[in-house]
Design a protein around this motif. Structure first.
Motif, short mmCIF file in Angstrom:
data_model
loop_
_atom_site.label_atom_id
_atom_site.label_comp_id
_atom_site.label_asym_id
_atom_site.label_seq_id
_atom_site.Cartn_x
_atom_site.Cartn_y
_atom_site.Cartn_z
N ALA A 1 34.81 52.81 42.42
CA ALA A 1 34.34 51.43 42.59
C ALA A 1 33.67 51.23 43.93
O ALA A 1 33.97 51.93 44.92
CB ALA A 1 35.52 50.47 42.46
N HIS B 1 42.83 41.40 43.01
CA HIS B 1 42.09 42.57 42.54
C HIS B 1 42.91 43.36 41.53
O HIS B 1 42.41 43.77 40.48
CB HIS B 1 41.73 43.47 43.72
CG HIS B 1 40.51 43.03 44.47
ND1 HIS B 1 40.06 43.68 45.58
CD2 HIS B 1 39.64 42.01 44.26
CE1 HIS B 1 38.97 43.09 46.03
NE2 HIS B 1 38.69 42.07 45.24
N GLU C 1 34.14 44.67 34.69
CA GLU C 1 33.92 43.39 34.04
C GLU C 1 34.22 43.49 32.55
O GLU C 1 34.20 44.59 31.97
CB GLU C 1 32.47 42.94 34.25
CG GLU C 1 32.12 42.70 35.71
CD GLU C 1 30.71 42.18 35.89
OE1 GLU C 1 30.10 41.74 34.88
OE2 GLU C 1 30.21 42.21 37.01
N GLY D 1 39.63 48.21 46.54
CA GLY D 1 38.53 47.48 47.14
C GLY D 1 38.12 47.90 48.52
O GLY D 1 37.08 47.47 49.03
N ALA E 1 36.26 45.91 40.18
CA ALA E 1 34.86 45.64 39.85
C ALA E 1 34.55 45.73 38.36
O ALA E 1 33.43 45.45 37.93
CB ALA E 1 33.95 46.60 40.62
N CYS F 1 34.55 46.16 48.10
CA CYS F 1 34.44 44.74 47.76
C CYS F 1 33.76 43.96 48.89
O CYS F 1 33.79 44.37 50.06
CB CYS F 1 35.82 44.16 47.44
SG CYS F 1 36.90 43.94 48.86
#
Length: 348
Positions: free
Chosen positions: A15, A263, A337, A212, A335, A18
């Motif tokens: 990922a 998160h 979705e 993150g 992250a 963030c």
């Protein structure tokens, strides 16, 4: 422009960083600051950790989970000693021998389990057998557990306490590998203290990178005797950053306003969405309960190859004997979705 569908479910390590962490890194990149952890950001991190865990805690930021686990274990285990852990534990399978290296030869003693969660009865038997070996056997000195486990399952608080109680009664130190600690806390709906020091743990490897951060973990120590000279262990191992404010700022950004738990909860929700869809697939079989952000599923080889051909990324796992198909792992993250998950399910 609409962001492209994410097809990489190999790990939560893939990922991006963030936005809050990137902003924190930019913030501390102004001017100069004292080196080697004497900066105000590292002091701020200690305060944030004490507020988060509700107890005095010695905080040692490091850049990798391997360093956090290995250094923590080295503080409690003599070179002639042993660490008992689950057979699926990261320290036993994925650290490249680093724990043994940092412990100067102490050995790991993995116990088998069906789902990554150690059985208290199995722990009792192992400790009794170990004592019976006398000087010919490496004495077990540390218990290391993983929460959430490598199979994505989660220990209940009572289960953890049953294990740490036995360990403490036998004089063992206790360590928790918390690379995905936030996912476990979010799933259990408990306070961070409940699953760490209140559950009987002396040391915790606090994970930030999978949740993150760019590269930030921390060793949390709740026993003063284990914290003594720990900074020297970090320095001697080459893991003391001169510009430590950049490590600390990442963790502060995650801790402030509970971002790390939000998160983790989001990643768990995406994993449940994926698991729900997989259960509707006639050829899919989920061998483990999905409790955190890892989803293991057995699919036919042809299906797996077709997913790979479409550009989806995931890990193939060693498929247990007698199972028809291929065991693979999908991991969701902060992250991920809903449309990423739905696209994967549509492909199936």
């Amino acid at each position: 422009m609409t962001e492209a569908i994410r097809k990489n479910f190999a790990s939560d390590n893939i990922a991006p960083v963030c936005p809050e962490v990137m902003a924190a890194l930019s913030r501390v990149n102004e001017g100069s600051a004292p080196a080697y952890g004497e900066d105000s950001e590292t002091q701020r991190l200690s305060t944030c950790m004490e507020e988060c865990f509700g107890a005095p805690v010695w905080v040692f930021p490091v850049a990798t989970g391997t360093a956090a686990n290995s250094l923590a274990l080295s503080a409690a285990t003599a070179p002639f000693g042993a660490v008992i852990c689950d057979q699926s534990a990261h320290i036993a399978n994925d650290e490249g021998g680093a724990p043994e290296f940092f412990m100067h030869g102490a050995r790991l003693m993995p116990l088998p389990s069906p789902d990554g969660r150690m059985d208290p009865v199995a722990l009792d038997r192992a400790m009794i057998a170990n004592v019976g070996g006398g000087v010919h056997t490496s004495p077990i000195q540390t218990l290391s557990l993983t929460q959430s486990t490598e199979w994505g399952t989660i220990y209940t608080l009572d289960h953890l306490k049953a294990l740490t109680k036995r360990a403490r009664e036998a004089g063992l130190a206790t360590h928790l590998d918390g690379a995905r600690l936030g996912n476990a806390i979010a799933a259990l709906g408990c306070a961070p203290a409940d699953v760490t020091w209140k559950a009987g743990f002396d040391m915790v490897s606090f994970g930030g990178t999978k949740n993150g951060a760019m590269a930030a973990e921390a060793v949390l120590i709740f026993r003063e005797d284990l914290a003594q000279n720990f900074a020297r262990r970090i320095k001697r191992s080459g893991h003391l950053w001169s510009k430590q404010r950049y490590l600390s700022a990442q963790l502060v950004a995650l801790l402030e306003n509970g971002l790390w738990l939000r998160h983790a909860a989001h990643a768990n929700t995406m994993a449940q969405r994926l698991a729900h869809g997989l259960r509707r697939h006639p050829a899919a079989s989920l061998p483990f309960e999905v409790q955190s952000n890892e989803v293991f599923v057995v699919l036919p080889e042809r299906t797996v190859e077709e997913l790979e051909a479409q550009g989806f990324e995931f890990y193939r796992w060693a498929t247990p004997p007698g199972i028809d198909g291929v065991l693979i792992r999908f991991v969701t993250c902060w992250a991920t979705e809903a449309r990423d998950v739905d696209h994967l399910l549509d492909a199936l």
